[in-house]
Design an enzyme around this catalytic site. Structure first.
Site, short mmCIF file in Angstrom:
data_model
loop_
_atom_site.label_atom_id
_atom_site.label_comp_id
_atom_site.label_asym_id
_atom_site.label_seq_id
_atom_site.Cartn_x
_atom_site.Cartn_y
_atom_site.Cartn_z
CG PHE A 12 22.98 34.45 41.58
CD1 PHE A 12 22.46 35.01 40.41
CD2 PHE A 12 23.54 35.29 42.53
CE1 PHE A 12 22.52 36.37 40.20
CE2 PHE A 12 23.59 36.65 42.32
CZ PHE A 12 23.08 37.20 41.15
CB THR A 37 24.37 28.21 48.78
OG1 THR A 37 25.64 28.39 48.15
CG2 THR A 37 24.53 28.34 50.28
CB SER A 81 24.77 35.50 53.82
OG SER A 81 24.06 35.92 54.96
CB SER A 121 31.86 45.47 47.85
OG SER A 121 30.65 44.95 48.37
CE1 TYR A 144 30.66 36.19 52.04
CE2 TYR A 144 30.51 38.58 51.89
CZ TYR A 144 30.57 37.33 51.28
OH TYR A 144 30.55 37.24 49.91
CE LYS A 148 34.16 35.96 48.96
NZ LYS A 148 34.28 34.65 48.29
CB VAL A 188 18.28 43.23 49.69
CG1 VAL A 188 19.04 44.09 48.69
CG2 VAL A 188 17.03 43.93 50.18
NE ARG A 212 24.75 46.96 51.08
CZ ARG A 212 24.73 47.68 52.20
NH1 ARG A 212 24.83 49.00 52.15
NH2 ARG A 212 24.62 47.08 53.37
CG ASP A 274 23.28 46.04 56.91
OD1 ASP A 274 23.68 45.12 56.19
OD2 ASP A 274 22.20 46.64 56.74
C1 UD1 Z 1 27.36 41.99 51.28
C2 UD1 Z 1 28.40 42.63 50.36
C3 UD1 Z 1 28.29 42.04 48.98
C4 UD1 Z 1 28.34 40.53 49.05
C5 UD1 Z 1 27.22 40.02 49.94
C6 UD1 Z 1 27.23 38.50 50.07
C7 UD1 Z 1 28.60 44.91 51.26
C8 UD1 Z 1 28.43 46.34 50.98
N1 UD1 Z 1 28.17 44.07 50.30
O1 UD1 Z 1 26.11 42.37 50.81
O2 UD1 Z 1 29.32 42.52 48.16
O3 UD1 Z 1 28.16 40.00 47.79
O4 UD1 Z 1 27.42 40.58 51.23
O5 UD1 Z 1 26.13 38.05 50.76
O6 UD1 Z 1 29.12 44.50 52.28
N2 UD1 Z 1 18.09 43.87 53.60
C9 UD1 Z 1 16.79 44.24 53.90
N3 UD1 Z 1 15.81 43.30 53.82
C10 UD1 Z 1 16.06 42.00 53.47
C11 UD1 Z 1 17.40 41.63 53.17
C12 UD1 Z 1 18.39 42.59 53.25
O7 UD1 Z 1 16.53 45.40 54.22
O8 UD1 Z 1 15.12 41.20 53.44
C13 UD1 Z 1 19.14 44.91 53.64
C14 UD1 Z 1 20.38 44.56 54.45
O9 UD1 Z 1 20.23 44.88 55.81
C15 UD1 Z 1 21.42 45.43 53.74
C16 UD1 Z 1 20.95 45.45 52.29
O10 UD1 Z 1 19.59 45.07 52.32
O11 UD1 Z 1 21.41 46.73 54.26
C17 UD1 Z 1 21.70 44.49 51.39
O12 UD1 Z 1 21.75 43.24 52.03
P1 UD1 Z 1 22.24 41.92 51.27
O13 UD1 Z 1 21.53 41.79 49.98
O14 UD1 Z 1 22.19 40.80 52.26
O15 UD1 Z 1 23.72 42.27 50.89
P2 UD1 Z 1 24.95 42.97 51.71
O16 UD1 Z 1 25.03 42.45 53.09
O17 UD1 Z 1 24.92 44.42 51.46
#
Ligand code: UD1
Length: 317
Positions: A12, A37, A81, A121, A144, A148, A188, A212, A274
């Protein structure tokens, strides 16, 4: 400069970078992706202009001839992820650390002028101070994040010890068109987009008050291109974020408003590994790379939502 390589170029972010390269007049763009992916359809509009190689970055012998003599190699190939790295620590270690090592090694052996590495990050973990500055000690909370960060360290020593110019950009929660919403490991915002279009409530892990620094993909690709040519930055690490901070509850509120619907989310248990809060201090990237993010969260969400609506047929799993 005219010869570029993008690892992970069918992903992406990688495919957005490939399009941005052509927009600024690139002549030769080589895309390396094993399509684990990534998807070839992400490259639809530029398919006849790129050189595409279905190659795994762990394979030095295949990689070396593809990067030889390139002006810039953008190394974005990775298995992203946090939860996937917990579920599959061996595979993600091999791709994210060993693969990165092989890319750097091939670039050094092949006389590449500079490598721009997509760091994350997640390296910061739960540091107490916000926003997060590059000078803070990293505190990775997941495999992860460790992977990185290891790539970043490798990128730095390939410059200091082996003479390969590298720049690492810590991407902060990138979102935008083409992010795949169909995997259990999807970002997310892509998951929210799909739920919104299908008029289903999303599941939020935890209380939704985690924040975030959501960064629109075009702002990230613009900065990545700047990092390819900025002077005096070799061996350094920069935050690639927007500089803002929004909770998941806020994001879902904005999306419901944009669509004029009410779909209260379902809350589930918090996700292991998380990070609670994440926000970039972008001072150094602005000053040294000329970073200039253009998209507010609302603007980025609108554009992203438009794309998901237009592509609704394609994104269905
Ligand atoms: C992390 C990194 C980001 C990186 C990514 C790669 C941090 C702060 N960020 O993202 O820089 O690019 O990994 O994958 O570490 N969530 C929900 N519902 C869902 C999916 C996710 O509530 O269906 C929540 C997660 O628990 C999290 C937030 O949304 O709290 C963001 O999740 P996600 O989009 O997976 O990214 P990060 O893990 O924050």
């Amino acid at each position: 400069m005219s010869h570029y390589v993008v690892t992970g170029g069918a992903g992406f972010i990688g495919s957005a970078l490939v399009r941005a390269l052509f927009e600024e007049g690139a002549r030769r763009v080589v895309v390396i992706d094993n399509l684990l992916t990534g998807k070839e359809e992400n490259l639809e509009e530029v398919r006849d202009r790129i050189e595409f190689h279905r190659t795994d970055i762990r394979c030095y012998e295949e990689l070396a001839p593809l990067v030889r003599g390139a002006d810039v190699v953008f190394h974005l190939a990775a298995i992203p992820s946090v939860p996937r790295s917990i579920a599959e620590p061996v595979l993600t270690h091999e791709v994210n650390i060993d693969g990165t090592f092989q890319v750097l090694r091939a670039c050094r052996d092949g006389g590449v002028r500079r490598v721009v590495y997509a760091a994350s990050s997640s390296a910061y973990g739960d540091t107490e101070t916000l926003p997060k500055v590059e000078t803070m000690a990293p505190r990775p909370l997941s495999p992860y994040a460790v992977q990185k960060l290891a790539g970043e360290y490798y990128a730095r020593v390939f410059y200091t010890c082996l003479g390969l110019e590298t720049v690492s950009l810590r991407y902060f929660n990138v979102y935008g068109p083409r992010q795949d919403p169909n995997s259990p490991y999807s970002g997310v915002i892509s998951v929210f987009m799909k739920a919104l279009i299908e008029r289903r409530p999303p599941t939020i892990f935890g209380d939704g008050e985690q924040t975030r620094d959501f960064t629109y993909v075009e702002d990230v690709t613009a900065l990545t291109l700047k990092a390819a040519r900025a002077p005096g930055v070799a061996g350094k690490v920069y935050n690639a974020g927007n500089g803002g901070r929004y909770s998941l509850n806020q994001v879902w509120e904005i999306l419901q408003r944009l669509e004029g619907v009410r779909l209260p989310p379902v809350y589930g248990p918090p996700r292991p590994g998380d990070v609670r809060h994440s926000q970039a201090d972008i001072t150094a990237a602005v000053r040294e790379l000329g970073h200039a993010p253009r998209f507010s969260l609302e603007e980025g969400l609108k554009r992203t939502l438009d794309w998901y609506k237009q592509s609704a047929g394609k994104i269905r799993s």
